[in-house]
Design a protein around this motif. Structure first.
Motif, PDB file in Angstrom:
ATOM      1  N   ARG A  65      -5.572  -7.795  13.761  1.00 32.34           N
ATOM      2  CA  ARG A  65      -6.233  -9.076  13.479  1.00 32.34           C
ATOM      3  C   ARG A  65      -6.285  -9.354  11.976  1.00 32.34           C
ATOM      4  O   ARG A  65      -6.075 -10.491  11.548  1.00 32.34           O
ATOM      5  N   ALA A  66      -6.558  -8.344  11.172  1.00 32.33           N
ATOM      6  CA  ALA A  66      -6.594  -8.539   9.718  1.00 32.33           C
ATOM      7  C   ALA A  66      -5.229  -8.998   9.211  1.00 32.33           C
ATOM      8  O   ALA A  66      -5.145  -9.909   8.371  1.00 32.33           O
ATOM      9  N   ASP A  67      -4.171  -8.383   9.700  1.00 31.90           N
ATOM     10  CA  ASP A  67      -2.822  -8.790   9.295  1.00 31.90           C
ATOM     11  C   ASP A  67      -2.559 -10.236   9.686  1.00 31.90           C
ATOM     12  O   ASP A  67      -1.974 -11.005   8.917  1.00 31.90           O
ATOM     13  N   ARG A  68      -2.982 -10.622  10.880  1.00 31.72           N
ATOM     14  CA  ARG A  68      -2.785 -12.001  11.326  1.00 31.72           C
ATOM     15  C   ARG A  68      -3.555 -12.978  10.440  1.00 31.72           C
ATOM     16  O   ARG A  68      -3.035 -14.015  10.039  1.00 31.72           O
ATOM     17  N   SER A 121     -12.175   3.242   7.265  1.00 38.30           N
ATOM     18  CA  SER A 121     -11.613   3.153   5.911  1.00 38.30           C
ATOM     19  C   SER A 121     -10.414   4.081   5.743  1.00 38.30           C
ATOM     20  O   SER A 121      -9.454   3.744   5.046  1.00 38.30           O
ATOM     21  N   GLU A 122     -10.460   5.229   6.393  1.00 39.22           N
ATOM     22  CA  GLU A 122      -9.327   6.156   6.325  1.00 39.22           C
ATOM     23  C   GLU A 122      -8.098   5.530   6.983  1.00 39.22           C
ATOM     24  O   GLU A 122      -6.994   5.600   6.442  1.00 39.22           O
ATOM     25  N   ARG A 123      -8.280   4.910   8.119  1.00 36.78           N
ATOM     26  CA  ARG A 123      -7.173   4.244   8.822  1.00 36.78           C
ATOM     27  C   ARG A 123      -6.693   3.031   8.033  1.00 36.78           C
ATOM     28  O   ARG A 123      -5.495   2.769   7.913  1.00 36.78           O
ATOM     29  N   LEU A 124      -7.629   2.287   7.462  1.00 36.86           N
ATOM     30  CA  LEU A 124      -7.299   1.110   6.664  1.00 36.86           C
ATOM     31  C   LEU A 124      -6.490   1.510   5.429  1.00 36.86           C
ATOM     32  O   LEU A 124      -5.501   0.860   5.092  1.00 36.86           O
ATOM     33  N   TYR A 125      -6.899   2.586   4.770  1.00 38.16           N
ATOM     34  CA  TYR A 125      -6.182   3.052   3.582  1.00 38.16           C
ATOM     35  C   TYR A 125      -4.760   3.491   3.937  1.00 38.16           C
ATOM     36  O   TYR A 125      -3.825   3.237   3.179  1.00 38.16           O
ATOM     37  N   GLU A 126      -4.588   4.128   5.092  1.00 38.20           N
ATOM     38  CA  GLU A 126      -3.234   4.497   5.547  1.00 38.20           C
ATOM     39  C   GLU A 126      -2.378   3.248   5.738  1.00 38.20           C
ATOM     40  O   GLU A 126      -1.203   3.240   5.421  1.00 38.20           O
ATOM     41  N   ASP A 138      -2.995   0.164   4.352  1.00 35.12           N
ATOM     42  CA  ASP A 138      -2.887  -0.607   3.119  1.00 35.12           C
ATOM     43  C   ASP A 138      -3.566   0.158   1.984  1.00 35.12           C
ATOM     44  O   ASP A 138      -4.770   0.012   1.772  1.00 35.12           O
ATOM     45  N   PRO A 139      -2.804   0.974   1.250  1.00 37.22           N
ATOM     46  CA  PRO A 139      -3.394   1.795   0.181  1.00 37.22           C
ATOM     47  C   PRO A 139      -4.052   0.999  -0.945  1.00 37.22           C
ATOM     48  O   PRO A 139      -4.811   1.561  -1.728  1.00 37.22           O
TER      49      PRO A 139
END
Length: 159
Positions: free
Chosen positions: A126-129, A13-18, A20-21
């Protein structure tokens, strides 16, 4: 086990927030974490299955008992996979209401902390794709037209 998954998803979640806030979801204690794809019934799901040694990202459709949505997307499989840049796993889940379209990375240990940065990068890619390929398709999806097309295909021809 739940504690290990919570630690895994909290770190992600920390990486995800960085990355995509706008994502503000609370990390789960399960082997999966579903985020909205912008329409009710459609989720972008991250999975980490320690027992079976794989991680994945998928589009999950929670209400498709007749597989109309699945069939609609599957009819575009070649174009979707070309846009995605890789082959996908197409799972109609015949005995359930839902269906999924997934990308998985096998033979990995999601609980190996030393590998988390690489796994998290893979998830984000993968999420971006998936978002790039499916967000507009999901929003434009006319469920009424899919149902009408399916019922007209079942009507006997007259004349």
């Amino acid at each position: 086990r739940q504690q290990r998954y919570l630690e895994f998803w909290t770190a992600f979640s920390e990486r995800l927030y960085e990355h995509d806030p706008s994502v503000g979801a609370k990390p789960p204690k399960d082997s999966w974490w579903m985020l909205s794809l912008g329409r009710a019934g459609f989720g972008l799901t991250f999975t980490a299955v320690a027992r079976d040694r794989w991680i994945g990202v998928e589009i999950y459709v929670s209400d498709d008992p007749d597989k109309l949505i699945f069939d609609h997307f599957h009819a575009q499989k070649d174009v979707i996979e070309q846009e995605f840049g890789d082959s996908l796993e197409w799972e109609p889940l015949k005995d359930r209401k839902g269906c999924r379209i997934a990308s998985r990375r096998r033979q990995v240990d999601p609980m190996d902390r030393t590998r988390w940065p690489g796994y998290f990068d893979w998830y984000l890619d993968r999420a971006d794709r998936f978002r790039r390929v499916f967000t507009k398709r999901v929003r434009r999806l006319d469920l009424g037209a899919l149902a009408a097309d399916a019922s007209s295909a079942l009507e006997p021809e007259t004349g």
